[in-house]
Enzyme design. Structure first.
Site, PDB file in Angstrom:
ATOM      1  N   ALA A  13      28.907  38.390  40.946  1.00 40.10           N
ATOM      2  CA  ALA A  13      28.037  37.837  39.974  1.00 40.10           C
ATOM      3  C   ALA A  13      26.818  38.685  39.676  1.00 40.10           C
ATOM      4  O   ALA A  13      26.585  39.714  40.301  1.00 40.10           O
ATOM      5  CB  ALA A  13      27.673  36.413  40.393  1.00 40.10           C
ATOM      6  N   ASP A 201      31.622  38.366  34.650  1.00 48.50           N
ATOM      7  CA  ASP A 201      31.383  39.486  35.556  1.00 48.50           C
ATOM      8  C   ASP A 201      31.311  40.798  34.789  1.00 48.50           C
ATOM      9  O   ASP A 201      30.655  41.739  35.214  1.00 48.50           O
ATOM     10  CB  ASP A 201      32.476  39.528  36.629  1.00 48.50           C
ATOM     11  N   LYS A 212      35.759  34.668  36.893  1.00 44.60           N
ATOM     12  CA  LYS A 212      36.550  34.151  37.999  1.00 44.60           C
ATOM     13  C   LYS A 212      37.932  33.701  37.534  1.00 44.60           C
ATOM     14  O   LYS A 212      38.054  33.032  36.498  1.00 44.60           O
ATOM     15  CB  LYS A 212      35.816  32.984  38.661  1.00 44.60           C
TER      16      LYS A 212
HETATM   17  O1  MRU Z   1      34.197  36.470  43.468  1.00 39.51           O
HETATM   18  P1  MRU Z   1      32.822  36.008  43.072  1.00 39.51           P
HETATM   19  O2  MRU Z   1      32.394  34.807  43.826  1.00 39.51           O
HETATM   20  O3  MRU Z   1      31.856  37.100  43.080  1.00 39.51           O
HETATM   21  O4  MRU Z   1      32.965  35.569  41.528  1.00 39.51           O
HETATM   22  C1  MRU Z   1      31.837  35.087  40.865  1.00 39.51           C
HETATM   23  C2  MRU Z   1      32.151  34.721  39.454  1.00 39.51           C
HETATM   24  O5  MRU Z   1      33.178  35.001  38.902  1.00 39.51           O
HETATM   25  C3  MRU Z   1      31.050  34.055  38.650  1.00 39.51           C
HETATM   26  O6  MRU Z   1      31.563  33.166  37.742  1.00 39.51           O
HETATM   27  C4  MRU Z   1      30.354  35.088  37.839  1.00 39.51           C
HETATM   28  O7  MRU Z   1      30.142  36.134  38.622  1.00 39.51           O
HETATM   29  C5  MRU Z   1      29.089  34.601  37.222  1.00 39.51           C
HETATM   30  S1  MRU Z   1      27.913  34.167  38.389  1.00 39.51           S
HETATM   31  C6  MRU Z   1      26.437  33.992  37.669  1.00 39.51           C
END
Ligand code: MRU
Length: 320
Positions: A13, A201, A212
């Site tokens: 994130a 991301d 995600k």
């Molecule tokens: O694998 P992660 O927990 O890092 O994935 C996080 C996500 O996909 C969030 O939706 C995204 O990063 C936005 S967080 C503000």
């Protein structure tokens, strides 16, 4: 030291930029370098370890690049360089909070009083330095007095929804229910959800959003039921060097996360089973209603309107 820094960016994130920045500040604070040049080389080594840790979230590279640029400036001593790294990391963190607050104020207008919103993964204060992205928008709408109800995708396999988003909504006093990721279609088709919000991301120049895993299926179901889908992210998440989302590297994680309940270390699949575990997927811009940034909301055509927002000075977007 490299292992410790690597662990700091496990949680992706947009906070990944700030986490990476503090990782480099940590490397500087633990350095035994006797010259600025020696410490700058150590920082480059630590930066390479950070960059190799998670390939999808672009904020990681953005944060590392900014810190390395700051580290190459004129400085008199290793102690001076260390302080510079700490100050720059803190600046990045402070900016993240202001940026998220801007987005929350801009995005809250998209939520109507009485809306039920489906939210995917965790995009709140636990995923950023504070306020969050998509969850920050929901939080702000609630703070503005709108009655918002959230259906929280549990977000298998790491359960960021049921573990983190649910906890945050509890703190804010926002009513919610947890749903299995596969149930979102049911609530969309039966008219029990009016909006879909998730984060990002990495966003390509044409507006394709990597987020995600599960975001794509959610957007597909929402689209086929005429329910608007919004992705919320700071402009540092936009990668204009990529014309479309198929160029975004998608992290594939260890199969154990799928074969069991990771946090219980409990395997649920048969001993011989194998799994695939893409951590992110791509939502094509055609399935998105709007992209919420700290500089404003981009609507289709995204290639033109997102580029326009990238050129906007954040303060001018703030409602007077
Ligand atoms: O694998 P992660 O927990 O890092 O994935 C996080 C996500 O996909 C969030 O939706 C995204 O990063 C936005 S967080 C503000």
């Amino acid at each position: 030291m490299v292992y410790a820094i690597h662990e700091m960016v496990v949680r992706g994130a947009p906070a990944i930029g700030a986490a990476a920045a503090f990782g480099l500040a940590l490397a500087a604070s633990r350095s035994k370098a006797s010259s600025v040049g020696e410490m700058q080389e150590e920082l480059k080594t630590a930066a390479a370890a950070l960059l190799a840790s998670r390939p999808t979230a672009v904020n990681l590279a953005w944060g590392v690049r900014r810190m390395l640029a700051a580290s190459s400036g004129p400085v008199g001593s290793p102690a001076g360089l260390c302080q510079l790294m700490v100050d720059e990391a803190q600046q990045i963190a402070d900016e993240d909070v202001q940026t998220n607050l801007h987005m929350a104020e801009i995005g809250a207008q998209l939520i109507a009083d009485g809306d039920t919103v489906i939210h995917h993964c965790n995009t709140g204060s636990l995923a950023t330095v504070d306020w969050g992205t998509a969850l920050g928008v929901i939080h702000m709408a609630h703070q503005q007095g709108k009655r918002v109800h959230v259906l929280v995708d549990e977000t298998r396999p790491r359960l960021q929804g049921s573990r983190l988003t649910a906890w945050e909504l509890e703190q804010y006093g926002i009513p919610y229910e947890i749903i299995s990721d596969g149930a979102a279609g049911y609530f969309l088709r039966t008219g029990q959800a009016q909006k879909v919000f998730f984060g990002a991301d990495r966003v390509a120049a044409n507006g394709d959003v990597a987020n995600k895993v599960g975001s794509y299926m959610l957007a597909l179901a929402a689209n086929s039921n005429g329910v608007p889908v919004y992705s919320v992210f700071p402009t540092s998440t936009v990668d204009l060097s990529l014309a479309n989302g198929d160029l975004i590297p998608i992290e594939e994680r260890e199969e154990e996360e799928v074969l069991g309940i990771e946090y219980k270390g409990q395997r649920i699949a048969p001993a011989g089973a194998h799994a695939r575990n893409p951590a992110f997927d791509l939502t094509p811009h055609s399935l998105l209603t709007g992209l919420v940034t700290e500089n404003g909301i981009a609507y289709p055509p995204f290639d033109m309107n997102l580029a326009r927002l990238m050129r906007v000075n954040p303060d001018s977007s703030r409602k007077q």
